[in-house]
Scaffold this active site. Sequence first.
Site, short mmCIF file in Angstrom:
data_model
loop_
_atom_site.label_atom_id
_atom_site.label_comp_id
_atom_site.label_asym_id
_atom_site.label_seq_id
_atom_site.Cartn_x
_atom_site.Cartn_y
_atom_site.Cartn_z
N HIS A 177 0.82 -1.21 0.00
CA HIS A 177 0.00 0.00 0.00
C HIS A 177 0.85 1.26 0.00
CE1 HIS A 177 -4.21 -1.48 0.56
NE2 HIS A 177 -3.53 -2.60 0.75
N ASP A 178 2.06 1.18 0.52
CA ASP A 178 2.97 2.33 0.45
C ASP A 178 3.66 2.41 -0.90
OD1 ASP A 178 4.38 4.58 1.67
OD2 ASP A 178 6.14 3.30 1.59
N GLY A 212 6.38 6.46 -4.21
CA GLY A 212 6.61 5.02 -4.17
C GLY A 212 6.90 4.53 -2.77
N HIS A 253 -0.99 -13.31 -0.54
CA HIS A 253 -2.33 -13.64 -0.04
C HIS A 253 -2.38 -15.00 0.63
CE1 HIS A 253 -4.72 -10.54 -2.65
NE2 HIS A 253 -3.87 -9.98 -1.81
N ASP A 302 -7.06 -18.06 2.55
CA ASP A 302 -6.98 -19.50 2.31
C ASP A 302 -7.02 -20.23 3.64
OD1 ASP A 302 -4.40 -19.61 3.39
OD2 ASP A 302 -3.40 -20.09 1.51
N THR A 316 -4.75 -21.82 5.29
CA THR A 316 -3.52 -21.84 6.10
C THR A 316 -2.88 -20.46 6.09
OG1 THR A 316 -2.37 -22.69 4.14
CG2 THR A 316 -3.03 -24.30 5.80
N ASP A 318 2.22 -21.18 1.69
CA ASP A 318 2.08 -22.37 0.86
C ASP A 318 1.21 -22.06 -0.36
OD1 ASP A 318 -0.52 -22.29 1.82
OD2 ASP A 318 -0.26 -23.97 3.19
#
Length: 354
Positions: free
Chosen positions: A62-63, A75, A186, A204, A206, A211
């Site tokens: 996000h930065d 940036g 993610h 997900d 885990t 993974d």
Amino acid sequence: MVFKKALSALIVSLPVILAAPAEPALNPRCNALVPVAKDLLDNLFEGECGDAAHGALRLIFHDAIGISPTAGGGGADGSIIIFNATELTFPANDGIDDVLDTLGPFFLKHSNVLSPGDFVQFAGALSLAACPGAPRVKFVMGRPQPVAASPPDLVPEPFDSVDSILQRFSEVGFSPDEVIALLSSHSVAGADTVDPTIPGTPFDSTHNVFDTNIFIDVLLKGTLFPGTADNQGEVMSSINGTLRLQSDSELARDSRTACTWQAFATNQQLMAARFGPALFKLSLLGQNANELTDCSALIPQPPAFRGRPMFPPGQFLKDIEQSCAGTPFPNLPTQPGPPLDVPAIPQADGDDDS
């Protein structure tokens, strides 16, 4: 927000980066970061691949993505910390206030050593240290102080089209394959505000392991919502307790990115090997790499991944929505046991609105 009050007293006297000798490091200019690393690992992340770590990794993106060849922006400069009063009003940064409340006190404590941009990147690199399977990512220091807030509308939203997302990343030099590599993050992440009725919902099954489950789970046919329906940026998930972003679902099925998505689903080593360089590239946006000092020796090697790609309990190859033309999805084994009901991610201590 608690962090804003403490930050206001600091902004007027932000120092240049110091380098006071501490413990030995590969480059002497990195020595001052040795106690900082220990503090973040022990007292912020507490040896866990949990909510604080997830937030620090999210903050990198996000930065850093706040730069455009047409709109400007600094940036990876830490502007999201210093100019949070502006950047937290951007809809795409919803929930980042909780991240800053958690990380902010540590930034204030170490602002005599790290610039805002360096702090964001250092914390993000260290955040993966307790995530099994994550790569050891590079970190460089020496970013100057941010001079202005990021322009608005530069952070992609989960309801944006694939065309829009790929175009946004292309503007700052990322290929479609690199976009999917970045989305490996993610695998150790969740959503607090997409469905505000169920904060801390993982993407997900885990959330504390780097993974390939994110790449498998998102290709399974969606059958349920973990909370309420009709949330912008959310589509049906395949596992109770997990939230599927619309953007992830569409990138997994788009002809430009589907085969890379599928390749990561069954190859954890490839996923990790591609993620590290992509994240480091993100950390250099808006910066002159020749003026930065490599302090990567301070980043611990995360634990090894010991598992193997599998379908979740009760799901099989027939449940996969084949998206990579010409390359069939492999027939993976299915985990034994009853269907999963994935619990929410325990929230970090600073994650409140008080």
